[in-house]
Enzyme design. Structure first.
Site, mmCIF file in Angstrom:
data_model
loop_
_atom_site.group_PDB
_atom_site.id
_atom_site.type_symbol
_atom_site.label_atom_id
_atom_site.label_comp_id
_atom_site.label_asym_id
_atom_site.label_seq_id
_atom_site.Cartn_x
_atom_site.Cartn_y
_atom_site.Cartn_z
ATOM 1 N N GLY A 128 0.816 -1.215 0.000
ATOM 2 C CA GLY A 128 0.000 0.000 0.000
ATOM 3 C C GLY A 128 0.845 1.259 0.000
ATOM 4 O O GLY A 128 0.362 2.341 0.332
ATOM 5 N N ASP A 176 -1.103 8.108 -6.827
ATOM 6 C CA ASP A 176 0.201 7.533 -6.464
ATOM 7 C C ASP A 176 1.320 8.084 -7.339
ATOM 8 O O ASP A 176 2.384 8.473 -6.847
ATOM 9 C CB ASP A 176 0.157 6.005 -6.593
ATOM 10 C CG ASP A 176 -0.943 5.379 -5.757
ATOM 11 O OD1 ASP A 176 -1.487 6.089 -4.886
ATOM 12 O OD2 ASP A 176 -1.260 4.203 -5.969
#
Ligand code: GLA
Length: 391
Positions: A128, A176
């Site tokens: 993650g 991200d």
């Protein structure tokens, strides 16, 4: 790491590299599963990076090797292969990430050069912390430098998102890659994922971030990110049918949802409520940082975000819950929430600087009492975004 990746390059390719790239992972303080709903997120780049050493090749091929998984791979670049048939493969191979980057670049008309590349990563995979976005960002920068491509940050973040969506069939958002590219030491990034407007916000003084790893790994390809994204698309479709004039769930007002929630299936109403409330938490968190607030407000919002990810978005696990809840009860901890997409991986924990040690110890104890093994806990620094050096 720079020396290490260069040495590995020389050993493997029997020549020196010409370029080194560093692309960091990220934590996300607030804004879980919001990026693909066009909303606002609050990530920060961390001081754990993926490193890439590269040199151009005369032929139109990519030869790449990962010293982290000790696996090599090759791809043609004239043109790069089309997206793999996802249904036919149990899991992605790492070479599909750089191949996907080449594919996305050439789809946009960029002329690529051949490349030898060595990769070494400090970012745990599937935790993650965005190891795959870092891989994409590193190759985007490597081609930008070696082939002289006119690429700027926001465009590269969108290209990375397309690698995930259209090449790897993972329906995630832009957060991200954006965080890996735009991070700044001791700053969080307040990002509007619709138009990529962004603002750097200095983290409150004397706070530290821990990542506590459940050790449980999830499989992204075709996994719950796609399920949740499909549910959000379906919730949006139904809300529009019910008369809401919205482009994405981020546009939904809580009063609208109040009126319409009982006309949606329970699971879709929960997903929509999470998006509406999480967007509001991100904006409140950003505002509190702007006003010079300490870790308390941010921490309380992180706790609420975790509860919503557990109860409304339903992407938590008992291990993540235990870490998030135990952390929040320890002295010196402001709050914690699951990192990344959830269903395994890490919890990010915001603590007062002095409490980093005692909170780690307390978390290890609480986790091993319940599950029998000790989680790995790391203090991560908030670092700068990706960079490249010619050598
Ligand atoms: C993964 C995805 C991101 C984002 C998060 C959840 O990290 O890659 O785009 O959706 O999950 O916030």
């Amino acid at each position: 790491m720079k020396t290490l990746v260069c040495d590995r390059f020389r050993d493997h390719f029997k020549r020196p590299p010409e370029l080194v790239v560093r692309a960091p992972g990220r934590v996300n303080l607030l804004g879980g599963h919001i990026d693909y709903n066009d909303g606002w997120v609050l990530p920060a780049a961390i001081d754990r990076s993926l490193w890439l050493a590269a040199a151009p090749r005369r032929d139109a091929r990519l030869h790449a090797y990962s010293a982290t998984v000790e696996e090599g791979g090759e791809a043609a670049l004239d043109p790069p292969p089309p997206p793999p048939k996802i249904a036919h493969r149990p899991r992605e191979r790492w070479i599909e990430y750089p191949t996907g980057v080449a594919w996305a670049l050439s789809q946009d008309g960029h002329a690529l050069c051949g490349m030898d590349a060595m990769v070494v990563s400090e970012i745990p995979v599937g935790a993650g912390l965005s190891s795959s976005a870092a891989l994409e960002v590193a190759f985007l920068l490597a081609w930008r430098e070696l082939a002289g491509l006119p690429l700027e940050g926001a465009e590269m973040a969108r290209l990375g998102e397309r690698v995930e969506n259209d090449y790897l069939d993972v329906h995630s958002g832009v957060m991200d890659q954006f965080a890996s590219l735009h991070g700044r030491r001791e700053h969080a990034i307040f990002l509007d994922c619709r138009n990529l407007d962004w603002e750097l916000l200095p983290l409150p003084p004397r706070v530290a971030v821990l990542v506590a790893d459940t050790g449980i790994r999830r499989q992204l390809v075709g996994g719950h990110v796609n399920d949740r994204q499909a549910e959000c698309t379906e919730a949006l479709r139904r809300l529009r049918e019910l008369g809401c004039e919205i482009r994405a769930l981020r546009d939904l007002q809580s009063e609208q949802l109040e009126c319409l929630a009982d006309k949606l299936p329970d699971s879709l109403a929960r997903r929509a409520r999470h998006v509406v409330e999480e967007c509001s938490r991100v904006c409140r968190g950003a505002q509190s940082i702007r006003e010079g607030g300490g870790g308390e407000v941010l921490g309380a919002l992180m706790r609420a975000s975790h509860a919503s990810s557990r109860d409304l978005y339903q992407v938590s696990t008992p291990e993540l819950d235990l870490l998030a809840e135990a952390a929040s009860e320890l002295e010196g901890c402001f709050g914690a929430r699951l990192a990344g997409a959830g269903l395994g991986g890490c919890v990010s924990v915001l603590v007062e600087e002095w409490a980093a040690g005692p909170v780690s110890t307390g978390l290890k104890k609480a986790f091993s009492e319940r599950f029998g093994n000790e989680p790995e806990i790391h203090r991560v620094g908030i670092g700068d975004g990706a960079e490249a050096w010619n050598i």
